[in-house]
Design an enzyme around this catalytic site. Structure first.
Site, mmCIF file in Angstrom:
data_model
loop_
_atom_site.group_PDB
_atom_site.id
_atom_site.type_symbol
_atom_site.label_atom_id
_atom_site.label_comp_id
_atom_site.label_asym_id
_atom_site.label_seq_id
_atom_site.Cartn_x
_atom_site.Cartn_y
_atom_site.Cartn_z
ATOM 1 N N MET A 1 0.721 -1.091 -0.250
ATOM 2 C CA MET A 1 -0.009 0.319 -0.033
ATOM 3 C C MET A 1 0.579 1.428 -0.009
ATOM 4 S SD MET A 1 -3.313 -1.259 2.105
ATOM 5 C CE MET A 1 -3.134 -0.420 3.688
ATOM 6 N N HIS B 1 9.420 -3.779 3.457
ATOM 7 C CA HIS B 1 9.419 -4.203 1.771
ATOM 8 C C HIS B 1 10.496 -4.317 1.022
ATOM 9 C CE1 HIS B 1 5.780 -0.564 3.147
ATOM 10 N NE2 HIS B 1 5.278 -2.324 3.316
ATOM 11 N N LYS C 1 4.489 -9.688 10.023
ATOM 12 C CA LYS C 1 4.287 -8.730 11.002
ATOM 13 C C LYS C 1 2.927 -8.852 10.702
ATOM 14 C CE LYS C 1 4.091 -4.427 10.970
ATOM 15 N NZ LYS C 1 2.390 -4.102 11.479
ATOM 16 N N GLN D 1 -3.068 -12.405 7.859
ATOM 17 C CA GLN D 1 -3.161 -11.692 6.481
ATOM 18 C C GLN D 1 -2.372 -12.988 6.038
ATOM 19 O OE1 GLN D 1 -2.604 -7.710 4.936
ATOM 20 N NE2 GLN D 1 -0.661 -8.121 4.159
ATOM 21 N N MET E 1 9.936 -2.779 12.258
ATOM 22 C CA MET E 1 9.511 -1.257 11.048
ATOM 23 C C MET E 1 8.113 -1.701 9.772
ATOM 24 S SD MET E 1 12.542 -1.111 9.433
ATOM 25 C CE MET E 1 14.493 -1.599 9.788
ATOM 26 N N SER F 1 4.670 1.255 8.013
ATOM 27 C CA SER F 1 4.621 2.204 7.688
ATOM 28 C C SER F 1 3.390 3.081 8.859
ATOM 29 C CB SER F 1 3.093 2.046 6.092
ATOM 30 O OG SER F 1 4.706 1.030 5.639
ATOM 31 N N ARG F 2 3.028 2.819 9.598
ATOM 32 C CA ARG F 2 2.360 3.437 10.608
ATOM 33 C C ARG F 2 3.276 3.577 11.500
ATOM 34 N NH1 ARG F 2 -2.017 -0.738 8.564
ATOM 35 N NH2 ARG F 2 -3.841 0.798 8.953
#
Ligand code: PAF
Length: 307
Positions: free
Chosen positions: A41, A48, A160, A164, A195, A197-198
């Protein structure tokens, strides 16, 4: 294809950036050999890039998708505040040697009249599924579409988001997608924070306190290594550490069977998934660990998570 694509050319590294389904289909049909896929995303970080690096090692070419999927955000979650940095993302992907980036719009992925959903009914129920209604239905629907469009041989996901991974593995088995899922270990900051993105949302005080999450997982892992198997004792070991940080508000803490993700009451020798979601102010952070701890490798995670 070129009509829809921009191309970086820098020291022999080319990156096709495709922002339409027609352009992607045309580019994909011209690609041969093994394709590795990394779905994202955006707001990319070293975690990533570790997926991309692994995909490059295993495959002839790598496709990355960047799409903030609106259907996996619940009504109370602020989609508009999700971090975005497309120029920075593209630069990182170019430097990592990615071949093709697909950046569709929501209107392309969910055209008017859209009405087909992919839903995994059991392994999506607990943990994140219980706290984020509809989240995994959005994830599986978009991932199924991205698998169809990119036709990878292997798709790479990070540990993480362990549930999912389990949900997507189940979907791949149930719907016979002709690909493998590879799961890469969580990358951590120097103080242990996973790690994400948030993490950019955290204030300096919250950021300092957030390392308590990985310390809590380590406490349970130490107890397990010392012979503790009772799920309540492992949960308590995590809670004792979390309670030392006043800014941490645990949403849930779980000791589950790593194959089924069912919460455990009784001790078992099956591999365990320790996981938790912890809020720091409005930011909700996730982390997890497999036990025995030796399973937290690509091989162990890929084999054990979600069965
Ligand atoms: O993990 C993510 O970033 C997303 O859930 C995914 C797999 C790209 C689907 O939107």
């Amino acid at each position: 294809v070129k009509k829809f694509s921009r191309k970086f050319e820098d020291g022999g590294v080319n990156l096709d950036i495709l922002d339409s389904i027609d352009a992607l289909r045309a580019a994909r049909s011209a690609m041969t050999g093994r394709i590795g896929l990394v779905t994202t995303m955006g707001a990319l970080h070293a975690g990533h890039i570790a997926l991309v690096d692994e995909a490059r090692r295993d495959n002839d070419a790598v496709i990355v998708t960047i799409f903030i999927n609106p259907t996996q955000f619940a009504a109370n979650e602020d989609l508009s505040k999700y971090p975005r940095d497309l120029p920075g993302d593209l630069e990182m992907l170019r430097a990592a040697g990615v071949d093709l980036v697909f950046t569709p719009t929501p209107e392309m992925m969910y055209s008017p009249g859209f009405q087909t959903w992919v839903e995994v009914t059991e392994v999506s129920q607990g943990l994140e599924g219980a706290h984020r209604p509809g989240h995994f239905k959005g994830v599986t629907t978009i991932v199924a579409k991205l698998f169809n469009l990119t036709q990878p041989r292997v798709a790479y996901f990070g540990q993480k988001d362990a549930q999912q991974v389990a949900v997507i593995k189940q979907m791949v088995r149930d719907l016979n997608f002709p690909l493998d899922i590879a799961v890469m270990p969580t990358l951590r900051e120097a103080d242990g924070l996973a790690m994400s993105s948030r993490n950019v949302y955290l204030s300096p005080q919250q950021r300092a306190g957030a390392s308590v999450i990985s310390h809590a997982l380590s406490a349970a892992s130490d107890a397990y290594a010392a012979g503790e198997r009772a799920p309540f004792a492992l949960r308590q070991a995590m809670l004792n550490v979390l309670l030392t940080e006043a800014l941490a508000e645990p949403d849930y803490m779980s000791v589950a069977d790593a194959a089924t993700l069912r919460e455990l009451d009784a001790a078992t020798n099956n591999p365990l998934l320790l996981s938790m979601a912890v809020k720091f102010g409005a930011t909700r952070l996730l982390d997890n660990m497999l036990l025995p701890a030796a399973l937290n490798t690509r091989e162990g995670l890929t084999r054990v998570l979600g069965g």
